[in-house]
Design a protein around this motif. Structure first.
Motif, PDB file in Angstrom:
ATOM      1  N   SER A 238       0.932  -1.161   0.024  1.00  0.00           N
ATOM      2  CA  SER A 238      -0.114  -0.017  -0.001  1.00  0.00           C
ATOM      3  C   SER A 238       0.828   1.210   0.003  1.00  0.00           C
ATOM      4  O   SER A 238       0.579   2.451  -0.714  1.00  0.00           O
ATOM      5  CB  SER A 238      -0.885   0.094   1.050  1.00  0.00           C
ATOM      6  N   ILE A 251      -4.631   2.853   2.842  1.00  0.00           N
ATOM      7  CA  ILE A 251      -4.381   2.815   4.263  1.00  0.00           C
ATOM      8  C   ILE A 251      -3.252   2.049   4.452  1.00  0.00           C
ATOM      9  O   ILE A 251      -2.980   1.020   4.039  1.00  0.00           O
ATOM     10  CB  ILE A 251      -5.681   2.215   5.042  1.00  0.00           C
ATOM     11  N   THR A 259      -4.680  -4.178   4.464  1.00  0.00           N
ATOM     12  CA  THR A 259      -5.481  -4.183   3.163  1.00  0.00           C
ATOM     13  C   THR A 259      -6.335  -5.291   3.174  1.00  0.00           C
ATOM     14  O   THR A 259      -5.932  -6.490   3.063  1.00  0.00           O
ATOM     15  CB  THR A 259      -4.621  -4.046   1.991  1.00  0.00           C
ATOM     16  N   ASP A 278      -3.592  -2.312  -5.576  1.00  0.00           N
ATOM     17  CA  ASP A 278      -3.052  -2.776  -4.301  1.00  0.00           C
ATOM     18  C   ASP A 278      -3.912  -3.996  -3.734  1.00  0.00           C
ATOM     19  O   ASP A 278      -5.336  -3.843  -4.091  1.00  0.00           O
ATOM     20  CB  ASP A 278      -3.277  -1.761  -3.223  1.00  0.00           C
TER      21      ASP A 278
HETATM   22 MG   LIG Z   1      -1.819  -2.773   2.279  1.00  0.00          MG
END
Ligand SMILES: [Mg+2]
Ligand SMILES: Nc1nc2c(ncn2[C@@H]2O[C@H](COP(=O)(O)OP(=O)(O)OP(=O)(O)O)[C@@H](O)[C@H]2O)c(=O)[nH]1
Length: 454
Positions: A238, A251, A259, A278
Motif C-alpha cells: 500500500s 491505508i 489491506t 493494491d
Molecule cells: Mg496494504
C-alpha cells in the motif's frame, strides 16, 4: 440500427453528465425533425432570426405547461453542413444532472429518439462525411487515457491510415482484375506474368505485417496495463501504491493484514496509462474477512497484465516469498521488487530484483522504467503515423494470412482461379478496415463501442 434507418431524428447528451460538474451541457439532435423540435421548445429572446450556423440566445419552455426549463444558447446547422450531414441542432444549456436530463426528456417527447452509442458518427460515416478509420480515431481520442494515446489518435485523424490501407487494397484489386480476366478470357489476352503478381502480393503482405508489428508496440500506449502489486503482509504494497500515485489513497499501518480489499489507482507512467492494484497481503490466516481479501489478491494476480511481486529486502527473501513467486502464472510479465531498502542499505538485492524504498522514494524512477519494460514498452518511439487499433489489427493479420495462402497456391503453380480465392479474402478484410466493404452488423458493432452522443 440499420443502414436505411437514418430517416428518424436522434438525440443525446453530448457532454459528460454529473451532479455539480460541468458548467455547460450540450444536447445534440440530428435528423429531419431537428429544427421543428427546436422551434417547439425554444423561445429566442428579442428579435433574433432563425438562421443556420448562427447562435441564438433564449429559453427552453415545457410546451405543455409553459414552464421555463433553462436559459440556453441554440445552434442550428442545416443539412448538409453538419457533422452528420443531416440537420443538427445543439442546445447549449446549464450543466449538472437535473436540468439537462429534463431538457433531453422534452426533446424526446417532441419526437426525437434516444441515440445509440456512436450513432451520430455512424450517420456521419453513412452520409460520407467521415471515413471509418477517422471515425474510430475520434472515438479513441475521446477515450485516450494519456497524452501519448491522444497523439496516436490524432495521427489517425489525419487520414494516413485510410490512405495507406486504400492504396494496399487498390494494388490487390488491380492484381485480382488481371487474374480474373485470365480465368475467363485467357486466350484473348496477353500472357500474365505470375512472378510479378506474386511480387505485388508479397510487397502488400510485408507492409501489412509491419503495420501489425507497429500496432503491437502502440497497444500499451493506447490500452494501458493493469499491474497487480502482490506480496506478503506488511512488505509495503500500500505504501508503494501511495508513493507511485503521490497520494494517500491506501491505508498504511504497521499491522500485517491492513489491506482487505482490492484498491485500484490510475496513473500515467511515461505516457503509458497504468492501473495499479493494491492487494491484501497473502498468508495463512483464520480471519474470515482477510481470507476473502486474499482470494481477491490471488484472482488479481492471475488476471493482471503484469505482476509486481514485492518483498521486504530488510528481512531477506523468505520461503513464503518463494512460494508466492511460484503462483505467478507462466507468461505473465513479472517484476520482483525489494522494499524497505532504507532499513538495509547494505543488503544485496538478488539478481533481477529492483531495490526501492516506498518510504523515502529511493529507486522509484528505476522501478517505473523496469515496470514499463516488463510490460513490453519500448521507449524507442512508436510509429505515430499509423497505428491500427485491435479491430483493424486483427483484420490486417487475416489479410496477411490470406495473402500467404494465395502465394502458396502461386508457388504450387495452381491455376489462376486458385490464386483469386484467398486474394479476394484479403481484399475483403482490408475493405472492412476502411469501411469500403463492410456489413451492417459489423458496422453496428464498431460504432456501438463509441460513447453516447458521439
Ligand atoms: Mg496494504
Ligand atoms: N522503513 C520503511 N518502512 C516502510 C517502507 N514501506 C512501508 N513501510 C512500513 O511498513 C508497514 C506496512 O506498510 P503497508 O504499506 O501497510 O504494507 P502492506 O504490504 O500494504 O501490508 P498489508 O496491507 O497488511 O498486506 C508500515 O508501517 C509502513 O510505514 C519503506 O520503504 N521503509
Amino acid at each position: 440500427m440499420s443502414l436505411a434507418a437514418s430517416g428518424d431524428t436522434i438525440a443525446a447528451i453530448a457532454t459528460a453528465v454529473a451532479a455539480g460538474a460541468g458548467s455547460v451541457a450540450i444536447i445534440r439532435v440530428s435528423g429531419p425533425q431537428a429544427e421543428a423540435i427546436a422551434r417547439s421548445l425554444f423561445r429566442p429572446a428579442g428579435q433574433q432570426v432563425w438562421e443556420s450556423h448562427r447562435i441564438l440566445y433564449g429559453h427552453v419552455q415545457d410546451p405543455s405547461s409553459g414552464e421555463v426549463i433553462d436559459e440556453i444558447l441554440l445552434l442550428l446547422m442545416h443539412a448538409p453542413r453538419s457533422f452528420t450531414r443531416e440537420t443538427v441542432v445543439e442546445f447549449h444549456g446549464h450543466g449538472g444532472l437535473v436540468v439537462v436530463q429534463r431538457l433531453l426528456q422534452l426533446v424526446l417527447e417532441a419526437g426525437a429518439r434516444r441515440a445509440l452509442p456512436g450513432e451520430f458518427s455512424q450517420r456521419a460515416f453513412l452520409n460520407g462525411r467521415l471515413d471509418l478509420t477517422r471515425a474510430e480515431a475520434i472515438s479513441e481520442l475521446v477515450s485516450a487515457r494519456s497524452q501519448r494515446a491522444a497523439q496516436l489518435a490524432i495521427a489517425g485523424l489525419d487520414g494516413g491510415l485510410q490512405e495507406k490501407i486504400d492504396t494496399l487494397r487498390d494494388q490487390l484489386l488491380d492484381q485480382l482484375a488481371e487474374l480474373e480476366a485470365r480465368v475467363d478470357f485467357e486466350e484473348n489476352l496477353p500472357p500474365l506474368n505470375g512472378k510479378s503478381v506474386q511480387e505485388v502480393l508479397k510487397g502488400v503482405q510485408q507492409e501489412l505485417m509491419q503495420l501489425v508489428a507497429d500496432a503491437e508496440r502502440a497497444r500499451l500506449v493506447r490500452d494501458g496495463a493493469r499491474v497487480a502489486i502482490v506480496g506478503r503482509p506488511n512488505v509495503g504494497k500500500s505504501s508503494l501504491l501511495n508513493a507511485l500515485s503521490r497520494s494517500e489513497r491506501a491505508i498504511v499501518t504497521d499491522l500485517p493484514g491492513t489491506t482487505r480489499d482490492l484498491l485500484d489507482c490510475d496513473l500515467v507512467l511515461q505516457g503509458v496509462p497504468v492501473t495499479l492494484l493494491d492487494t491484501a497481503g497473502i498468508r495463512q490466516t483464520s480471519d474470515k474477512v482477510e481470507q476473502l481479501g486474499i482470494e481477491r489478491s490471488r484472482a488479481a494476480l492471475a488476471s493482471a497484465d503484469a505482476v509486481l511481486l514485492l518483498h521486504d529486502i530488510s528481512c531477506g527473501w523468505s520461503p513464503e516469498d518463494q512460494e508466492l513467486l511460484e503462483t505467478v502464472p507462466e507468461g505473465v510479465p513479472l517484476l520482483r521488487v525489494g522494499n524497505k531498502a532504507d532499513l538495509a542499505p547494505e543488503a544485496e538485492s538478488p539478481p533481477g530484483v529492483v531495490a526501492i524504498s516506498a518510504r523515502d522514494g529511493q529507486g522509484l524512477e528505476r522501478l517505473e522504467r523496469e515496470l514499463l519494460r516488463c510490460c513490453g514498452h519500448s521507449c524507442d518511439g512508436v510509429n505515430l503515423q499509423v497505428a491500427l487499433n485491435q479491430r483493424q489489427c486483427d483484420l490486417a493479420k487475416s489479410a496477411a494470412a490470406a495473402l500467404g495462402r494465395s502465394l502458396e497456391a502461386a508457388q504450387q503453380e495452381l491455376p489462376w482461379d486458385f490464386w483469386t480465392i484467398d486474394l479476394r479474402d484479403a481484399i475483403r478484410a482490408l475493405g472492412e478496415i476502411t469501411g469500403a466493404e463492410i456489413s451492417e452488423a459489423v458496422l453496428d458493432r464498431v460504432f456501438s463501442r463509441f460513447c453516447i452522443g458521439k
